[in-house]
Scaffold this active site. Structure first.
Site, mmCIF file in Angstrom:
data_model
loop_
_atom_site.group_PDB
_atom_site.id
_atom_site.type_symbol
_atom_site.label_atom_id
_atom_site.label_comp_id
_atom_site.label_asym_id
_atom_site.label_seq_id
_atom_site.Cartn_x
_atom_site.Cartn_y
_atom_site.Cartn_z
ATOM 1 N N GLU A 115 -5.926 106.715 80.463
ATOM 2 C CA GLU A 115 -5.212 105.999 81.531
ATOM 3 C C GLU A 115 -3.705 106.003 81.352
ATOM 4 O O GLU A 115 -3.031 105.057 81.748
ATOM 5 C CB GLU A 115 -5.721 104.555 81.641
ATOM 6 C CG GLU A 115 -7.233 104.442 81.755
ATOM 7 C CD GLU A 115 -7.702 103.038 82.040
ATOM 8 O OE1 GLU A 115 -8.173 102.802 83.151
ATOM 9 O OE2 GLU A 115 -7.579 102.188 81.140
ATOM 10 N N TRP B 114 -6.229 91.264 72.142
ATOM 11 C CA TRP B 114 -5.101 90.468 71.651
ATOM 12 C C TRP B 114 -4.939 89.209 72.499
ATOM 13 O O TRP B 114 -3.835 88.795 72.871
ATOM 14 C CB TRP B 114 -3.823 91.311 71.634
ATOM 15 C CG TRP B 114 -3.938 92.451 70.681
ATOM 16 C CD1 TRP B 114 -3.843 92.403 69.311
ATOM 17 C CD2 TRP B 114 -4.216 93.814 71.009
ATOM 18 N NE1 TRP B 114 -4.057 93.641 68.780
ATOM 19 C CE2 TRP B 114 -4.288 94.530 69.790
ATOM 20 C CE3 TRP B 114 -4.426 94.507 72.203
ATOM 21 C CZ2 TRP B 114 -4.549 95.903 69.750
ATOM 22 C CZ3 TRP B 114 -4.690 95.857 72.155
ATOM 23 C CH2 TRP B 114 -4.746 96.544 70.945
ATOM 24 N N GLU C 204 -5.667 110.519 82.738
ATOM 25 C CA GLU C 204 -6.824 111.012 82.000
ATOM 26 C C GLU C 204 -7.625 109.825 81.501
ATOM 27 O O GLU C 204 -7.371 108.682 81.907
ATOM 28 C CB GLU C 204 -6.420 111.958 80.864
ATOM 29 C CG GLU C 204 -5.053 111.686 80.227
ATOM 30 C CD GLU C 204 -4.907 110.339 79.556
ATOM 31 O OE1 GLU C 204 -5.281 110.220 78.366
ATOM 32 O OE2 GLU C 204 -4.417 109.397 80.211
#
Length: 795
Positions: free
Chosen positions: A433, A315, A430
Site C-alpha cells: 500500500e 501502536w 502494491e
C-alpha cells in the site's frame, strides 16, 4: 469519604488513547446473535466490540487491588500474567494474574454470552497470605470508548431491578456494567482527574463516589462485594438504551456462569473441521486449532462474509480517535487470504460468504475499495490491482472445491477482469500500500485472475471472451522480466539479475518504458529515495505460488539468494524476513513506537511464504511451519511484525517477540493454515493449476503487444500483433505511411466484459517504422482529437 455524590470534576479528562495492540487473545461467542467481541492483553480485557466487529467500545477493563493501607496494585502493570486454553478448539481463556510476592492471585475466565451482547468474566480471588484475609479490596475499573471514540462519553449510576449498576452512553450506544453480587460502591469520573485509579492510588482507599460525568473521556469503577465469597462475575452489556442493556445484563447474570460457559464451549466445538492437519504441525496442532478459531472470530455477524484484518490498533497506546480504523477494517487481500485458509480447512460456507460479500461491495466498474468498514463504505481510497484480482482467485478455488452452490460469480468476475484489462498493468499501490508501479506480486495476481476468468468463460462456452483474456495474460507474462527484473543489481556480488520490489511507474498514464535498471523509488515512511534496482522484497515469490513461474527459474533462484542476503533475520524461533530494505513501517531502533517513521521489522507472514516456495522447490516446509508456531505468543496469537534486533528490556522489546504492530494478524494465521495444508497435500494449496500449466508446464508464447489508454506503449517488437483495447465502441483510423494512406478498422466488442479491441496487422513492421492511429467514438459521434504513435522495434 472525602467527596460525596454529585458530578465528577475534571471535565473533559485527559486526551483519550487506545491500548496495546499486542493481544494475547481475542474472542466472541460462535452464534451470530451474540454481537460482542473482546480482546485480551497483559492479563486484562481491552477493546470490546459491539454491535459490529469494526466498532470498539472500550479501552480496557481491569481490577485494582489494595489492602487499604500499603499498596494499590494495577492488574495490568503490577501482576504476573499467565494465559491458558482450558478447552481445545474454543476461544475460551483462563487468565491467572498473580502478585509478584505470591500473596494473592486472580483467576478469570472470559466469554461472550452465547446469545446476547454481553461480556461475562468469572473471577476467583485466591489469597495465600493470611495477613490479607479480610483486608484485601477489589475494584473493577472500566474505560468506555463508545462507538470508537474516547471523547464525548457520558457515565452515570444506573439502578435497574433494584441492582446497583454503572452506565455509559454516547449517541445511540449504551453500555451497562454490573457484577454478581452487586457492587457495594460505585463512582464515575474523568480520566486523569477524577477516575477510580486517581482515587485509589492517592491513599489506597476509595474516597470518591461520583454519580455523573458527562461529555468527556470517562472511566467507571465499582467495588466488588467480597463478603459473599471470593468468586464473582463481572459483566458488560450493550444496547440502544440503558434499559435494553441492563435487561440483557441481568438476564445474562441470572444464568450461572458454568451454564453459560458450557453453551459457549459447545457452540465453538459443534462445527468441527473437515480437514485434520495435526500430523503436519510441530506443536501437536495447537496453533492450528487457535488459527481455525481466530479467523472466523473476525467475521462480522450483522454483515456476514465481512472479515476484518485484526481486532487491534497498531501502536494503539499512541493513537487517538483520529485513527478510526485501526486494523479492524476489511482489506480485500487479507480477507481473501482468510477465506482461502478457511477453505483449506473445509469451511466452504465461510469462504462463500466472503465471496458474496465482496461481490456486493464491488463497484460497477469492477474496482474494490482499498479497505472498508464492514458496511462496504471505503475508509482509505487507494486502488490496488491485486485487490481487484483476488476475488476471482477465490471464486476459482470455490469452484474447484465444488462449493459455489447456487451462487454465480460471473458478474463479479467479468467486472473485475474488465477493470484489470483496462487499468493495468501498473498499480497505484502494491500489496504493501505504498508505491505505484510494476509489482511482481500484483502482476502475479492479475495474470492468475485473468486465466481463472478465462476458465469460467470456457465453462460458459464464451470462447471469444476466454481467448481475449488469455491473450492479455500471456502478454503480461511475456513482459514480466522486462518490467520487474534488473540486470545490474548491486546488493549481492555475482547476482546482478533479480526481481526488484517494484519498478516505479505512473498508473493510468504509463508508456511501458519504465526501466528497473535506472528508475528511482521514493520509499514511504521516511525510507528515502533509492535506486529501484537495489530495493528488493519477497513479492516475486507470488509468481511461484500462483503458478506463473517455476521455482527453479534461474531469476527466481538468484532473487531468493538476494533477499536472503539482504532481508533474512535468524531469530531464536527460526528464520524470518523483512518486507524490503529501507522499510520505514515498524518499531524504531530505540524501541519506541512507529509514528510515521520507523524501521520495518520481520514479518511471520514472509516465513510462511518462504515455506510455500521451499515446498514448491521440492524441499521440506517443516522448518517454516515450526518457526511460525514459535512466533506465536502464549495465547497463540501471530503478530504482524517481530523485533529482530538485540533485546531492549526497558522498552519490553525481546528478539523474536512481537513489536507494537497488529496482533493477531489474520493474514499471518491464514498463511500458517495454508502452509500446513500445502504440506499435507505436497503441493501449494494456492497454486492455480491452469496458470501453472500455461506458464510453467507447457509455456505459451505471447503473439501480442497491448496498448490501452492506461498503458500507452510506444514500441512494437518485431513479429508481434498490436492490440488496442478501449472501453467504448470505436472505429480506429490508422496509417503505416504517415497518413499518405489510411485504414479503418471497427473495434470488436467483447460483450461479457463490455470492452472493445482491435488487432492491427503490423507483424512485419520495419524497424523505426511507425503506426499512427486515432479513434472515432461511435456513441458520441466524435473524434478523439489526438493521434497516437507506436514504433517498430526489431530487438
Amino acid at each position: 469519604m472525602l467527596n460525596s455524590n454529585g458530578n465528577a470534576p475534571g471535565a473533559p479528562g485527559i486526551a483519550p488513547r487506545w491500548t496495546s495492540s499486542a493481544k494475547d487473545g481475542i474472542g466472541t461467542a460462535y452464534h451470530t446473535s451474540s454481537r460482542v467481541w473482546f480482546t485480551l492483553s497483559h492479563g486484562i480485557v481491552n477493546e470490546v466490540y459491539y454491535p459490529y466487529v469494526d466498532t470498539p467500545n472500550t479501552r480496557d477493563l481491569q481490577f485494582l487491588i489494595t489492602d487499604g493501607e500499603t499498596f494499590c496494585h494495577e492488574e495490568r502493570r503490577d501482576l504476573e500474567h499467565l494465559i491458558e486454553y482450558p478447552e481445545h478448539g474454543v476461544l475460551l481463556y483462563r487468565l491467572t494474574n498473580s502478585d509478584r510476592n505470591g500473596r494473592y492471585r486472580l483467576i478469570k475466565e472470559v466469554i461472550g454470552e452465547p446469545h446476547s451482547p454481553v461480556l461475562l468474566m468469572n473471577t476467583r480471588l485466591e489469597i495465600m497470605d493470611p495477613k490479607l484475609h479480610g483486608k484485601l479490596r477489589l475494584y473493577a475499573l472500566l474505560a468506555p470508548h463508545l462507538k470508537g471514540s474516547g471523547q464525548n462519553n457520558s457515565a452515570y449510576w444506573h439502578d435497574s431491578g433494584g441492582r446497583k449498576l454503572l452506565a455509559a452512553a454516547r449517541e445511540d450506544v449504551h453500555l451497562v456494567f454490573g457484577c454478581q453480587p452487586d457492587f457495594t460502591r460505585r463512582s464515575v469520573g474523568y480520566a486523569g482527574h477524577s477516575d477510580g485509579w486517581q482515587d485509589l492510588t492517592q491513599n489506597f482507599k476509595m474516597d470518591w463516589e461520583y454519580e455523573k460525568a458527562e461529555n468527556g473521556n470517562i472511566a467507571v469503577m465499582g467495588e466488588i462485594d467480597l463478603s459473599k465469597g471470593l468468586e464473582f462475575v463481572v459483566a458488560i452489556a450493550f444496547g440502544r438504551s440503558d434499559q435494553s442493556a441492563s435487561t440483557e445484563l441481568l438476564q445474562a447474570l441470572a444464568i450461572p456462569f458454568r451454564e453459560q460457559r458450557d453453551k459457549y464451549v459447545s457452540q465453538w466445538q459443534r462445527p468441527g473441521y473437515e480437514n485434520d492437519m495435526r500430523a503436519q504441525t510441530k506443536d501437536g496442532g495447537h496453533l492450528m486449532r487457535v488459527s481455525q478459531c481466530v479467523l472466523p472470530a473476525h467475521e462480522d455477524k450483522a454483515f456476514p462474509g465481512a472479515f476484518v484484518a485484526s481486532l487491534s490498533i497498531p501502536w494503539g497506546e499512541t493513537k487517538d480517535d483520529r485513527d478510526q480504523g485501526g486494523y479492524h477494517l476489511v482489506w480485500t487481500r487479507d480477507m481473501v487470504q482468510s477465506a482461502t485458509a478457511l477453505l483449506a480447512c473445509g469451511r466452504t460456507e465461510s469462504a462463500l460468504r466472503a465471496l458474496i460479500w465482496l461481490s456486493c461491495i464491488q463497484a460497477a466498474d469492477g474496482c474494490e475499495p482499498q479497505n472498508s468498514f464492514i458496511t462496504g463504505k471505503p475508509y482509505w481510497t487507494g486502488i490496488q490491482l491485486d485487490e481487484v484480482a483476488v476475488p476471482i482467485l477465490l471464486a476459482w478455488r470455490l469452484h474447484r472445491a465444488g462449493a459455489l452452490k447456487q451462487f454465480d460469480p460471473w458478474t463479479l468476475i467479468t467486472r473485475a477482469a474488465a477493470y484489470l484489462v483496462l487499468n493495468g498493468p501498473v498499480t497505484a499501490q502494491e500489496r504493501w500500500e505504498e508505491n505505484a508501479g510494476y509489482s511482481p506480486s500484483t502482476l502475479a495476481a492479475i495474470i492468475a485472475a485473468l486465466v481463472c476468468a478465462a476458465e469460467f468463460a470456457l465453462n460458459r462456452k464464451e470462447q471469444i471472451t476466454a481467448y481475449f483474456l488469455l491473450v492479455n495474460a500471456d502478454w503480461l507474462s511475456s513482459r514480466l522480466e522486462a518490467w520487474t527484473v534488473t540486470t545490474c543489481g548491486e546488493l549481492l556480488p555475482g547476482r546482478p539479475k533479480h526481481y526488484v520490489r517494484i519498478t516505479p511507474a505512473i498508473p493510468q498514464n504509463s508508456d511501458g518504458t519504465a526501466d528497473p535498471n535506472t528508475a528511482f523509488i521514493q520509499i514511504a515512511n521516511g525510507g528515502g529515495q533509492h535506486a529501484a534496482r537495489n530495493i528488493v522484497g519477497g513479492d516475486f515469490l507470488q509468481l511461484v505460488r500462483l503458478g506463473v513461474r517455476a521455482a527453479n527459474d534461474p531469476i527466481i533462484v538468484d532473487s531468493v539468494a538476494v533477499i536472503d542476503h539482504v532481508l533474512k533475520h535468524d531469530l531464536p524461533q527460526g528464520p524470518c524476513w523483512r518486507r524490503y530494505n529501507h522499510d520505514g513501517y515498524g518499531q524504531k531502533d530505540d524501541g519506541s513506537a512507529f509514528n510515521g517513521t520507523g524501521v520495518g521489522r520481520s514479518w511471520p507472514i514472509l516465513s510462511g511464504e518462504r515455506g510455500h516456495y521451499e515446498l514448491t522447490a521440492g524441499r521440506d516446509p517443516a522448518p517454516f511451519i515450526k518457526a511460525m508456531e514459535k512466533f506465536a505468543n502464549a495465547g497463540g496469537m501471530l503478530p504482524e511484525q517481530l523485533w529482530d534486533a538485540n533485546d531492549l528490556p526497558e522498552r519490553h522489546m525481546k528478539m523474536g517477540g512481537p513489536t507494537g504492530s497488529a496482533m493477531p494478524l489474520c493474514w499471518a494465521h491464514a498463511e500458517y493454515i495454508s502452509l500446513v495444508r500445502s504440506a499435507r497435500d505436497g503441493v501449494c494449496f494456492d497454486r492455480i493449476e491452469p496458470v501453472f500449466q500455461r506458464f510453467v508446464a507447457r509455456p505459451v508464447k505471447s503473439r501480442h503487444e497491448i496498448w490501452s489508454f492506461s498503458h500507452q506503449i510506444h514500441e512494437l517488437p518485431h513479429g508481434k500483433i498490436l492490440r488496442l483495447i478501449v472501453a467504448a465502441e470505436a472505429a480506429i483510423i490508422w496509417s503505416l505511411d504517415g497518413w499518405a494512406t489510411t485504414n479503418q478498422t471497427d473495434a470488436t466488442h467483447v460483450s461479457a466484459l463490455n470492452v472493445w479491441f482491435v488487432d492491427l496487422s503490423a507483424e512485419n513492421l520495419p524497424d523505426s517504422a511507425v503506426i499512427e492511429f486515432t479513434f472515432f467514438w461511435k456513441e458520441n459521434q466524435r473524434w478523439e482529437g489526438k493521434n497516437f504513435i507506436v514504433r517498430g522495434r526489431t530487438s
